[in-house]
Design an enzyme around this catalytic site. Structure first.
Site, PDB file in Angstrom:
ATOM      1  N   SER A 132      42.576 -53.628  80.721  1.00 55.76           N
ATOM      2  CA  SER A 132      42.267 -54.976  80.901  1.00 55.76           C
ATOM      3  C   SER A 132      42.269 -55.754  79.370  1.00 55.76           C
ATOM      4  CB  SER A 132      41.000 -55.118  81.526  1.00 55.76           C
ATOM      5  OG  SER A 132      41.029 -56.467  82.067  1.00 55.76           O
TER       6      SER A 132
ATOM      7  N   ASP B  13      46.310 -51.861  84.071  1.00 55.59           N
ATOM      8  CA  ASP B  13      46.145 -52.839  84.814  1.00 55.59           C
ATOM      9  C   ASP B  13      45.813 -54.226  84.232  1.00 55.59           C
ATOM     10  OD1 ASP B  13      46.450 -53.166  87.634  1.00 55.59           O
ATOM     11  OD2 ASP B  13      44.150 -53.623  87.742  1.00 55.59           O
TER      12      ASP B  13
ATOM     13  N   HIS C  68      40.848 -52.108  90.288  1.00 59.60           N
ATOM     14  CA  HIS C  68      41.206 -52.533  88.772  1.00 59.60           C
ATOM     15  C   HIS C  68      40.869 -51.460  87.841  1.00 59.60           C
ATOM     16  CE1 HIS C  68      41.649 -55.077  85.502  1.00 59.60           C
ATOM     17  NE2 HIS C  68      40.367 -55.068  85.063  1.00 59.60           N
TER      18      HIS C  68
END
EC number: 3.1.1.89
Length: 427
Positions: free
Chosen positions: A207, A233, A364
């Site tokens: 992220s 991700d 996630h």
């Protein structure tokens, strides 16, 4: 059997305790069986198969089942796990700037035998322990590998204070600052560990961390030792879209917890983290207990206030796709779904500019939900980019010369590119 024997047996049976209620030896699974099984590589037979069945009246069978539940590694416990189960040491690296004193906290397992160093950067609101279970799995596959997993500024145990130490400095989580922090941490770790030179490095970021390691790779501040980088991700397009709903998401999160156990339970029940083992080690680092809580029944609060990071959100992700495709080194994009790809990355994928891996069963936090699969992909990715294992083929000219010399020697002739002094030569 004689009447005397029968009466003796009945008397003995009457003294036995009542039969224990039957129950399966199989412990409760994590909330999502598919994620849990693949996260550990462990497949538990279904109760219907009764591979370890015992007769209902057997005391030994009851004891066996109890021991199986108590010792089974996939128990449904919310007991916290210590970082020492996943890393060999922690370092506190002090950085002095004009306006602040920063104590960077990192988790480290040093590489051995010229192994690579995987440098891990977590996402916003998380910590270095987000990579704990993945780090453990990497070491199982590649024992010589090292892992350096950092707590970013204002996350985990990393602290930032004014020069006088009297108070905290203004929050600065800009991409430029996080870039400098990561470069400092790697160099300072090298100094602390006494490494003459940096080992080969694979940068891994989840992220926000993906944006940071991509920026570091693009600017090349760690030099040629960076073999490759992996982004987990996050892509520019979907990240920018998600920012529109971030505040709404934060408003739905609990702000306080009665205990660490309840914090772990919330993360798994909400499927924020789908692997209970990972939640047990990573979640405690996200919370701290207030000394004088406003709500004494819920003293545990978030260590990082994500709402306060809003001014930096766009700064993190603007231009990410372009930098990812242009930076030097091997490129890996690991996603939880192909719908996250933006146009620039779709074109780059069709042109073969990077490796794409998708784990549709993960959420996630792919490295936490699927640590075994993530570790295998990262190790394979390193091996494909490992220069030490690369054997270059001989140059074409050298091959031709070698073949000509061999042919001449077999025919007893003089090589075509040189003659002895006494040889005759006609034009």
């Amino acid at each position: 059997m004689s009447e005397l024997q029968k009466s003796f047996a009945k008397a003995k049976l009457a003294k036995l305790p009542p039969e224990a209620p039957p129950f399966s030896m199989h412990p409760p699974r994590d909330e999502d069986d598919s994620e849990s099984a693949s996260s550990t590589g462990t497949v538990v037979p279904s109760p219907s198969r009764q591979l370890f069945a015992r007769s209902r009246g057997s005391t030994c069978g009851v004891i066996f089942r109890l021991l199986a539940i108590l010792t089974h590694p996939r128990s449904n416990s919310v007991e916290t796990l210590n970082w020492t189960d996943f890393f060999t040491q922690e370092l506190f690296l002090i950085q002095e700037t004009d306006s602040a004193r920063i104590t960077h906290h990192v988790y480290l397992t040093p590489p051995t035998n010229s192994g690579p160093l995987f440098v891990m950067h977590h996402g916003a609101g998380s910590s270095g322990l987000s990579f704990a279970t993945c780090a453990e799995e990497i070491r199982k596959i590649l024992p010589k590998a090292g892992i350096l997993s950092i707590d970013a500024r204002d996350h985990g145990q990393t602290s930032t204070y004014t020069e006088t130490g009297e108070g905290k400095v203004e929050l600065d989580l800009s991409l430029e600052t996080l870039n400098r922090d990561l470069v400092f941490i790697v160099r300072e770790t090298q100094s602390k560990m006494g490494w003459e030179s940096l080992p080969d490095i694979v940068l891994v970021g989840h992220s926000l961390g993906g944006a940071v390691i991509t920026d570091v790779a693009k600017k090349g501040e760690l030099g040629p030792k960076v073999l490759a980088y992996a982004v987990l991700d996050v892509v520019e397009g979907s990240a920018m879209d998600a920012l529109q709903s971030m505040e709404k998401y934060l408003s739905t999160r609990p702000t306080r917890f009665p205990s660490l156990a309840s914090g772990i339970e919330w993360h798994t029940r909400s499927r924020t983290i789908r692997n209970r083992t990972s939640a047990r080690v990573s979640v405690p680092s996200l919370l701290y207990e207030e000394a004088a809580p406003t709500d004494p029944s819920k003293p545990w609060v978030w260590r990082t206030n994500l709402a306060e990071t809003k001014p930096f959100w766009e700064n993190w992700f603007i231009g990410l796709s372009k930098k990812f495709l242009e930076a030097r080194g091997g490129k890996l994009l690991l996603l939880a779904g192909t719908d996250r790809l933006d146009k620039e990355l779709m074109i780059g994928q069709m042109q073969g500019k990077y490796q794409l891996q998708v784990f549709p069963e993960a959420g996630h936090f792919v490295q936490e939900d699927q640590p075994v699969k993530t570790a295998q992909v990262l190790v394979d990715f390193y091996k494909r980019n490992d220069r030490s294992a690369l054997v270059l083929p001989p140059k074409v000219a050298d091959m031709q010369a070698s073949a000509a010399m061999k042919q001449g020697a077999e025919a007893g002739a003089v090589p075509p590119f040189g003659r002895g002094q006494g040889s005759s030569h006609k034009p």
